[in-house]
Design an enzyme around this catalytic site. Sequence first.
Site, PDB file in Angstrom:
ATOM      1  N   SER A  90     -30.536  -0.110  -4.258  1.00 28.61           N
ATOM      2  CA  SER A  90     -29.788  -0.913  -5.187  1.00 28.61           C
ATOM      3  C   SER A  90     -30.243  -2.444  -5.402  1.00 28.61           C
ATOM      4  O   SER A  90     -31.063  -2.867  -4.624  1.00 28.61           O
ATOM      5  CB  SER A  90     -28.207  -1.417  -4.427  1.00 28.61           C
ATOM      6  OG  SER A  90     -27.569  -0.094  -4.151  1.00 28.61           O
TER       7      SER A  90
HETATM    8  N1  SAH Z   1     -27.380   1.795  -0.431  1.00 30.84           N
HETATM    9  C1  SAH Z   1     -28.477   2.492  -1.010  1.00 30.84           C
HETATM   10  C2  SAH Z   1     -28.265   2.952  -2.351  1.00 30.84           C
HETATM   11  C3  SAH Z   1     -28.853   4.292  -2.706  1.00 30.84           C
HETATM   12  S1  SAH Z   1     -28.580   5.028  -4.057  1.00 30.84           S
HETATM   13  C4  SAH Z   1     -29.478   1.555  -1.122  1.00 30.84           C
HETATM   14  O1  SAH Z   1     -29.718   0.156  -1.356  1.00 30.84           O
HETATM   15  O2  SAH Z   1     -30.675   1.958  -0.831  1.00 30.84           O
HETATM   16  C5  SAH Z   1     -27.134   5.795  -3.676  1.00 30.84           C
HETATM   17  C6  SAH Z   1     -27.346   6.838  -2.610  1.00 30.84           C
HETATM   18  O3  SAH Z   1     -25.990   7.572  -2.598  1.00 30.84           O
HETATM   19  C7  SAH Z   1     -28.242   8.027  -2.582  1.00 30.84           C
HETATM   20  O4  SAH Z   1     -29.116   7.957  -1.693  1.00 30.84           O
HETATM   21  C8  SAH Z   1     -27.419   9.310  -2.758  1.00 30.84           C
HETATM   22  O5  SAH Z   1     -28.478  10.380  -1.984  1.00 30.84           O
HETATM   23  C9  SAH Z   1     -26.388   8.920  -2.272  1.00 30.84           C
HETATM   24  N2  SAH Z   1     -25.266   9.961  -2.200  1.00 30.84           N
HETATM   25  C10 SAH Z   1     -24.857  10.437  -3.555  1.00 30.84           C
HETATM   26  N3  SAH Z   1     -23.709  11.016  -3.576  1.00 30.84           N
HETATM   27  C11 SAH Z   1     -23.377  11.249  -2.196  1.00 30.84           C
HETATM   28  C12 SAH Z   1     -22.272  11.678  -0.997  1.00 30.84           C
HETATM   29  N4  SAH Z   1     -21.382  12.362  -1.843  1.00 30.84           N
HETATM   30  N5  SAH Z   1     -22.297  11.316   0.063  1.00 30.84           N
HETATM   31  C13 SAH Z   1     -23.129  10.569   0.751  1.00 30.84           C
HETATM   32  N6  SAH Z   1     -24.232   9.976  -0.037  1.00 30.84           N
HETATM   33  C14 SAH Z   1     -24.348  10.134  -1.368  1.00 30.84           C
END
Ligand code: SAH
Length: 221
Positions: free
Chosen positions: A71
């Site tokens: 993010s």
């Molecule tokens: N907070 C993270 C954001 C990553 S992007 C950072 O700063 O790196 C969002 C993440 O949510 C991805 O890794 C994706 O695989 C995950 N995601 C999507 N749907 C999900 C779900 N149902 N349960 C858990 N994780 C999920």
Amino acid sequence: MTSDLDLKGIGMTSQRTRSRLVERLREQGILNEHILDVISETPRHAFVDEALAHRAYEDTALPIGFKQTISQPYIVARMTEALLADGPIENVLEVGTGSGYQTAVLSRLVPKVYTVERISGLLNRAKELLATIGYRNIQFKHADGGMGWPERGPFDAIIVTASPRVIPEALIEQLSPTGRMLVPVGEARHQELVLVQRNGDEVEQQVLEAVRFVPLLSGKS
Ligand code: SAH
């Protein structure tokens, strides 16, 4: 991921770039100095691929593999600030561990952090990195985070870092009686960051701003 965890050898340049990032966040309206300190001390370059490390302190989302992104720092700061706006909290559930960067920031501000990720490759990488850096108050789970983590709830705060079309009922149910949740809700191209505030049986929603996240998907992979 930065090889050999070059966490110490950041040098002056990097500290300067980090300070510049914090200045930028301040200009964009982030007021919580504690959160700004934590962001300036968190080695974001360790959470991205080595080839992108030189861009780690730009205020932008970056790819982390598996078609996911780390993010944007402004969004991490904004969501964290909104989560803590009512004072200190005891525990937080993060849905979407991804790179583990938001997890790291939360870990410095909240005593107990629970994080759930559906892609095992990302979860394992984040788990290893966060342990290596030395974060100790985080528990990880490989699961569909739309179901929350019922065994560990209720949570004073829930932060969802992927976007559902509608807010999963299970997450609202796992909020403590005065708990709050930050969740980007909407379609692929148009989402709103929503603050859900629970007050006993009442649940209030407030739209904070327009955002863009990867979608919340169901199931594990
Ligand atoms: N907070 C993270 C954001 C990553 S992007 C950072 O700063 O790196 C969002 C993440 O949510 C991805 O890794 C994706 O695989 C995950 N995601 C999507 N749907 C999900 C779900 N149902 N349960 C858990 N994780 C999920």
